[in-house]
Design a protein around this motif. Structure first.
Motif, short mmCIF file in Angstrom:
data_model
loop_
_atom_site.label_atom_id
_atom_site.label_comp_id
_atom_site.label_asym_id
_atom_site.label_seq_id
_atom_site.Cartn_x
_atom_site.Cartn_y
_atom_site.Cartn_z
N VAL A 92 0.83 -1.21 0.00
CA VAL A 92 0.00 0.00 0.00
C VAL A 92 0.86 1.26 0.00
CG1 VAL A 92 -2.01 -1.16 0.99
CG2 VAL A 92 -0.36 -0.04 2.53
N VAL A 93 2.03 1.22 0.64
CA VAL A 93 2.93 2.38 0.58
C VAL A 93 3.35 2.61 -0.87
CG1 VAL A 93 5.19 3.29 1.26
CG2 VAL A 93 3.77 2.10 2.95
N LEU A 119 -5.97 -0.98 -7.65
CA LEU A 119 -7.02 -0.27 -6.90
C LEU A 119 -7.05 1.21 -7.27
CD1 LEU A 119 -6.50 -1.79 -3.33
CD2 LEU A 119 -8.47 -2.15 -4.83
N LEU A 120 -5.95 1.72 -7.82
CA LEU A 120 -5.87 3.14 -8.15
C LEU A 120 -6.54 3.46 -9.48
CD1 LEU A 120 -2.07 3.50 -7.39
CD2 LEU A 120 -3.93 4.15 -5.86
N LEU B 119 -6.58 3.93 -0.27
CA LEU B 119 -6.10 4.08 -1.65
C LEU B 119 -7.25 4.44 -2.60
CD1 LEU B 119 -3.70 1.00 -1.93
CD2 LEU B 119 -3.03 3.41 -1.89
N LEU B 120 -8.48 4.14 -2.19
CA LEU B 120 -9.63 4.40 -3.05
C LEU B 120 -10.09 5.85 -3.00
CD1 LEU B 120 -11.70 1.32 -1.87
CD2 LEU B 120 -10.33 1.45 -3.95
N ALA B 121 -9.58 6.60 -2.02
CA ALA B 121 -10.15 7.92 -1.74
C ALA B 121 -10.07 8.85 -2.94
CB ALA B 121 -9.46 8.54 -0.53
N LEU B 147 -0.46 9.23 1.01
CA LEU B 147 -1.87 9.44 0.70
C LEU B 147 -2.19 10.92 0.66
CD1 LEU B 147 -3.44 6.62 2.88
CD2 LEU B 147 -3.52 6.76 0.39
N GLY B 148 -1.46 11.68 1.45
CA GLY B 148 -1.57 13.14 1.41
C GLY B 148 -2.99 13.62 1.62
N GLY B 149 -3.35 14.66 0.93
CA GLY B 149 -4.64 15.31 1.13
C GLY B 149 -5.82 14.54 0.56
#
Lengths: 372, 372
Positions: A92-93, A119-120, B119-121, B147-149
């Motif tokens: 995930v990182v 997933l991205l 990761l889906l955000a 993941l940041g903002g």
């Protein structure tokens, strides 16, 4: 286009030959190419080099130092987290950093070889192509089903795709090898070769039985380290060892080429649906025909009766070894050069990328571009 | 709003009180609430029940059967893949299915408690709130940084957030307990209690030393099963056992309540930055003050001098045990009812959700809100 799927073959008109901007997403666990273990990383390295040689712009995303000809390289970890292979956190990182890199770039295609990266795809402007490197076991199958149409899948053989025709397949692209690194030798010595893990799925015990029945000595090279491999060796191989059986141990890149070039045939009596058998390709590149059971990718890789003999039952293997003696080493070599080179692999991927991009590039003005 | 962060506290005017549509994403490994192990699942279950009681529409996404009051429940696995805890594949399968479910729904907020879910955000229309349940060790820190903002983070204590002020924190929401399930007992027996794993970070050896120096018997309850726990027990606990030390073993839900209610104090001599110490809250709910070292969330959870005594060094613990004898059990109970109930936790989350949604709902009319 023998190495891509039917649907890729019917591509109506090729898109313009403009170079593509490709984000190539490798797993983070080993450098590219890998120094030792790392089958996916080896394929990715060859693919990147060929794509760049063909004039495409490739941004390779991996971890640690790299040794490819990528136009641009971005590393997500200073040191590949090799010791954390199999843990969820590096996945995930890596994916979160890949998202940042892909967002900053301007890509036509994202080609992902990782687990979490797909997933991205929902959030990525460029379409995402995913190569399925492993067998379609139940858990991965459920994963790719849930990803649905957000990604476009490439199988490494038609056999691999067969259990799940419902997945969003874009095509099949067989893995390729750098043929020039494999020595061609038309005159063969009188031994059969088994190259692979000592594992019931690879079934070297069937190779010994077949070679013995054919009156041909056999050399076995491969890994025997994990508990399942050691247990299999004790149960099935040790009792079969005799003066006609040579155990080589693990063959490195140089040693395996020497074994391939000299052998009368490669025995590949697999007992599972192996998605792609690279050793068959390597052996044929050295002019060595393949004697194999009809499982997994075997019928796609071997031209039966030309570059090897493919049979349905272990009972048929001894006769197949005999039959393989008369096959042409040159035909074996030519088959690999034509259908399993890294150039061929790269062309298969580019055809798949263009197939995906064609409708996007020409949405509303087909008439204007009819001369193109 | 003592359980939320400064920034949550300065929320100018509450958004309209309309019910929210919340997608609550739990990990897939245990049912909700969990039957045994499963700290995150227990928090999620309580949060869901309180949000629904407050009139919100909660779609809970988890695995297997559930026992919450969720408005809607969607399961990603028929059977929670508990045996695959720690493997990457269940993480990504769960996330891929969550993406499908969230896409079909019409949510104001996605509240994610999983590893891969954030990761889906990037692809989710509704903003994603992520509760950080664990300590901010280097690997998770790098993940949330990458993941940041794209996500909005909730810490479970200000102490947990301290190493990484740069992360996109939305606020702090302390975990809460169902206070009514903990029995209040004002009259205490003459023993100190240690409740927790036998681990150097939890430091029960310091608890024994302190109780002995204060002349008070001690009961130790907790898990001693993993190699590190057993080794610690042999090295530090076994040599300290005497007639003033009782070993209880693992205390279940009923047994731990009986121990808490009777004890003169809970000893919590932690030697690490524990993000949230739920046992402190549970003990105080039973009217039992806490004697603790000033690490992690301790100063946020214990009202020093009122519901416990917080000191800086193990040398100060014996005097602190003495000082805790005169504290008011009712004050301990009241503190938990006010600041660490599940109602309080849910209100903290709703305030965070509304803080996030406020500018989205009223983007172009700042003048109207100038009086706020």
């Amino acid at each position: 286009m023998p190495t891509t799927s039917t649907s890729t073959r019917v591509l109506p008109t090729p898109s313009p030959d403009r170079p593509l901007r490709i984000a190539m997403v490798a797993p983070p666990y080993f450098s590219i190419p890998p120094k030792g273990y790392g089958g996916i990383e080896a394929v990715v390295a060859d693919l990147v080099d060929e794509l760049v040689a063909d004039g495409h712009h490739v941004t390779l995303i991996g971890a640690g130092p790299h040794g490819t000809k990528a136009t641009e390289y971005v590393s997500t970890f200073d040191e590949p987290p090799s010791r954390k292979l199999g843990e969820p956190l590096p996945e995930v990182v890596h994916a979160a950093r890949v998202a940042q890199i892909v967002e900053r770039g301007n890509f036509d295609i994202v080609h992902d070889h990782t687990l979490a990266g797909p997933l991205l795809a929902r959030a990525t402007v460029a379409p995402t192509v995913v190569t399925m490197h492993g067998p379609l076991e139940p858990d991965p199958l459920e994963y790719y089903r849930a990803l649905g149409g957000t990604v476009h899948l490439i199988g490494i053989s038609d056999a691999q795709r067969r259990p799940a025709p419902d997945l969003p397949w874009l095509g099949t692209v067989h893995n390729g090898i750098r043929v020039e690194t494999f020595p061609f030798q038309p005159k063969k010595e009188n031994f059969a070769l088994f190259m692979g893990r000592f594992h019931p799925q690879k079934a070297p015990h069937l190779a010994i039985d077949a070679a013995r029945a054919a009156g041909m000595p056999i050399t076995l090279a491969g890994k025997c380290q994990e508990p399942v491999e050691k247990a299999y060796f004790e149960a099935e191989i040790a009792p079969r060892i005799g003066p006609d059986v040579s155990l080589f141990g693990v063959a490195d890149a140089v040693a395996k080429r020497q074994l391939y070039r000299r052998a009368a045939c490669l025995l590949f009596p697999i007992c599972w649906e192996e998605p792609f058998g690279l050793v068959m390709v390597e052996a044929m590149a050295c002019g060595t025909p393949v004697v194999a059971l009809r499982r997994g990718s075997v019928p796609e890789v071997v031209r039966d009766g030309v570059t090897g003999v493919v049979v349905d039952s272990p009972d048929e293997l001894p006769a197949a070894i005999e039959a393989a003696r008369v096959l042409s080493p040159q035909a074996c070599r030519d088959h690999v050069a034509t259908s399993f080179s890294t150039e061929r692999m790269a062309h298969g991927y580019v055809a798949a990328y263009r197939k995906l991009l064609a409708p996007m590039q020409e949405p509303a003005v087909p008439a204007v571009r009819s001369v193109a």
